[in-house]
Design a protein around this motif. Structure first.
Motif, short mmCIF file in Angstrom:
data_model
loop_
_atom_site.label_atom_id
_atom_site.label_comp_id
_atom_site.label_asym_id
_atom_site.label_seq_id
_atom_site.Cartn_x
_atom_site.Cartn_y
_atom_site.Cartn_z
N ASP A 64 0.86 -1.19 0.00
CA ASP A 64 0.00 0.00 0.00
C ASP A 64 0.89 1.24 0.00
OD1 ASP A 64 -1.89 1.96 0.27
OD2 ASP A 64 -2.55 1.37 2.28
N ASP A 65 1.13 1.79 -1.20
CA ASP A 65 2.06 2.91 -1.31
C ASP A 65 1.47 4.24 -0.88
OD1 ASP A 65 0.30 3.31 -3.35
OD2 ASP A 65 1.78 3.25 -4.97
N GLU A 66 0.28 4.20 -0.29
CA GLU A 66 -0.33 5.44 0.20
C GLU A 66 -0.06 5.65 1.70
OE1 GLU A 66 -4.44 5.54 -0.74
OE2 GLU A 66 -4.14 5.61 -2.91
N LEU A 67 0.66 4.73 2.31
CA LEU A 67 1.01 4.89 3.72
C LEU A 67 1.88 6.13 3.91
CD1 LEU A 67 1.82 1.27 4.93
CD2 LEU A 67 -0.09 2.69 5.63
N VAL A 68 1.67 6.83 5.01
CA VAL A 68 2.40 8.06 5.30
C VAL A 68 3.52 7.77 6.31
CG1 VAL A 68 2.24 10.40 6.19
CG2 VAL A 68 0.35 9.46 4.84
N PHE A 69 4.74 8.18 5.97
CA PHE A 69 5.89 7.93 6.83
C PHE A 69 6.23 9.11 7.73
CE2 PHE A 69 6.56 4.27 4.27
CZ PHE A 69 7.47 3.46 4.93
N TYR A 70 5.48 10.20 7.61
CA TYR A 70 5.83 11.41 8.36
C TYR A 70 5.89 11.19 9.88
CZ TYR A 70 5.38 13.99 4.00
OH TYR A 70 5.55 14.44 2.73
N PRO A 71 4.97 10.42 10.48
CA PRO A 71 5.11 10.18 11.94
C PRO A 71 6.43 9.50 12.30
CG PRO A 71 2.92 9.59 11.19
CD PRO A 71 3.72 9.85 9.95
N LEU A 72 6.89 8.58 11.43
CA LEU A 72 8.15 7.91 11.69
C LEU A 72 9.33 8.86 11.51
CD1 LEU A 72 7.66 4.39 10.04
CD2 LEU A 72 7.62 4.99 12.45
N TYR A 73 9.25 9.73 10.50
CA TYR A 73 10.30 10.73 10.31
C TYR A 73 10.41 11.63 11.54
CZ TYR A 73 10.09 9.48 5.33
OH TYR A 73 10.12 8.81 4.14
N LEU A 74 9.25 12.03 12.07
CA LEU A 74 9.23 12.89 13.25
C LEU A 74 9.82 12.17 14.46
CD1 LEU A 74 8.41 15.51 14.66
CD2 LEU A 74 6.13 14.52 15.03
N ALA A 75 9.42 10.90 14.65
CA ALA A 75 9.93 10.11 15.78
C ALA A 75 11.44 9.92 15.67
CB ALA A 75 9.22 8.76 15.83
N ALA A 76 11.92 9.66 14.45
CA ALA A 76 13.36 9.48 14.24
C ALA A 76 14.12 10.76 14.53
CB ALA A 76 13.62 9.02 12.81
N SER A 77 13.57 11.90 14.12
CA SER A 77 14.21 13.20 14.37
C SER A 77 14.28 13.50 15.85
CB SER A 77 13.44 14.31 13.65
OG SER A 77 13.43 14.11 12.25
N LEU A 78 13.17 13.26 16.57
CA LEU A 78 13.14 13.52 18.01
C LEU A 78 14.10 12.61 18.76
CD1 LEU A 78 9.29 14.00 18.60
CD2 LEU A 78 11.05 15.77 18.59
N THR A 79 14.18 11.35 18.36
CA THR A 79 15.09 10.40 19.01
C THR A 79 16.54 10.80 18.78
OG1 THR A 79 13.47 8.62 18.66
CG2 THR A 79 15.72 7.97 19.23
N THR A 80 16.85 11.23 17.55
CA THR A 80 18.21 11.67 17.24
C THR A 80 18.58 12.91 18.07
OG1 THR A 80 17.97 10.82 14.98
CG2 THR A 80 19.76 12.39 15.40
N TYR A 81 17.63 13.84 18.17
CA TYR A 81 17.86 15.05 18.97
C TYR A 81 18.08 14.68 20.44
CZ TYR A 81 16.89 19.37 21.49
OH TYR A 81 16.96 20.44 22.35
N TRP A 82 17.23 13.79 20.95
CA TRP A 82 17.35 13.33 22.34
C TRP A 82 18.71 12.69 22.59
CZ3 TRP A 82 15.63 12.84 27.26
CH2 TRP A 82 16.02 11.72 27.98
N LEU A 83 19.14 11.82 21.68
CA LEU A 83 20.42 11.13 21.84
C LEU A 83 21.57 12.12 21.86
CD1 LEU A 83 21.89 8.41 22.02
CD2 LEU A 83 21.90 8.33 19.53
N GLY A 84 21.53 13.09 20.95
CA GLY A 84 22.60 14.08 20.90
C GLY A 84 22.62 14.98 22.13
N TYR A 85 21.44 15.45 22.54
CA TYR A 85 21.35 16.37 23.69
C TYR A 85 21.79 15.68 24.98
CZ TYR A 85 19.30 19.23 27.37
OH TYR A 85 19.11 19.98 28.50
N ILE A 86 21.22 14.51 25.25
CA ILE A 86 21.57 13.79 26.49
C ILE A 86 23.01 13.34 26.45
CG2 ILE A 86 21.05 11.77 27.90
CD1 ILE A 86 18.98 13.95 28.11
N GLY A 87 23.48 12.91 25.27
CA GLY A 87 24.87 12.47 25.16
C GLY A 87 25.84 13.57 25.53
#
Length: 257
Positions: free
Chosen positions: A91-114
């Motif tokens: 189903d190529d109509e699935l939206v990946f934006y929530p995953l992009y947002l989650a990945a961005s927040l996790t990366t930010y969290w890892l960098g900040y806490i690190g």
């Protein structure tokens, strides 16, 4: 023979599908490699913790709970991404934006806490160097105690075992070759307080020294608490308030006035 070759429309259709399947297989390959990296990092953490179970005055054990939690969150995110990628193939109509947002927040969290944790570790290194060089003043003996109590106090004072955040009654009892029940009763009757309170009294005195010291005036309370022997900022706060009636920050401010 010519009929077996694809015509222009078929070639265009095939070329149009290459990016679609390329993205799908690429994402599946990426999730596999990310999970492999997480497995390797988890293995390294377990090896590090196994190698650093014994307290050493000249070595600071890294606090890795935050990193283990982050790896767990990343594992969940990658697994969800993997399932999303498989579903996207149908189903190529699935939206990946929530995953992009989650990945961005996790990366930010890892960098900040690190970066924050690296700063705390550097402060701990400087506090530890100061603690090793200074002479520890033992409290005056008021009453004679048994051999076990005397040896317990010697380990706290001379070996500075109260700085070990993993220090527990069972470990001391094993060193002294007595039962933990007997050791607990001995400490209560001869030292007038429980094992944890007695150990924490040394830690509180150590923390007070750092809180008063001008060289550490700009250090985080978390670094001071960890170097005094507490295993977390919250434990440091609650224990300090229990013993002094003040929070570490209130004590620090009152000492500087």
């Amino acid at each position: 023979m010519v009929a077996l070759l694809p015509n222009n429309e078929e070639i265009e259709a095939i070329l149009a599908m290459i990016p679609y399947y390329g993205d799908t297989y690429g994402d599946l390959l990426n999730t596999f490699f990310f999970l492999l990296i997480i497995v390797v990092l988890s293995k390294k953490i377990l090896e590090y913790e196994k190698e650093n179970t014994i307290f050493k005055r000249d070595k600071i054990k890294l606090q890795l709970t935050w990193f283990k939690v982050t790896l767990l969150l990343l594992s969940v995110l990658i697994l969800v991404w993997f399932l999303y990628t498989i579903a996207y193939a149908f189903d190529d109509e699935l939206v990946f934006y929530p995953l992009y947002l989650a990945a961005s927040l996790t990366t930010y969290w890892l960098g900040y806490i690190g970066i924050y944790k690296i700063g705390i570790n550097e402060q701990q290194q400087k506090i530890r160097a100061f603690a090793i060089q200074r002479d520890f003043v033992a409290p005056e003996e008021t009453e004679k105690t048994s051999q076990h109590s005397a040896e317990f106090k010697r380990m706290l004072i001379e070996d500075r075992l109260f700085l070990d955040s993993n220090l527990h009654l069972e470990g001391i009892a094993e060193i002294l070759d007595i039962s933990k029940g007997h050791l607990s009763r001995t400490i209560n009757s001869e030292l007038g307080m429980s094992f944890s309170d007695y150990v924490n009294s040394f830690r509180i005195d150590e923390a007070k020294l750092y809180l008063r010291h001008p060289d550490f005036s700009n250090y985080t309370l978390e670094a001071i608490g960890l170097e005094a022997g507490f295993n977390s900022k919250s434990t440091f706060y609650s224990t300090f308030k229990k013993f002094t009636g003040l929070t570490p920050l209130q004590f620090k401010n009152s000492s500087s006035n």
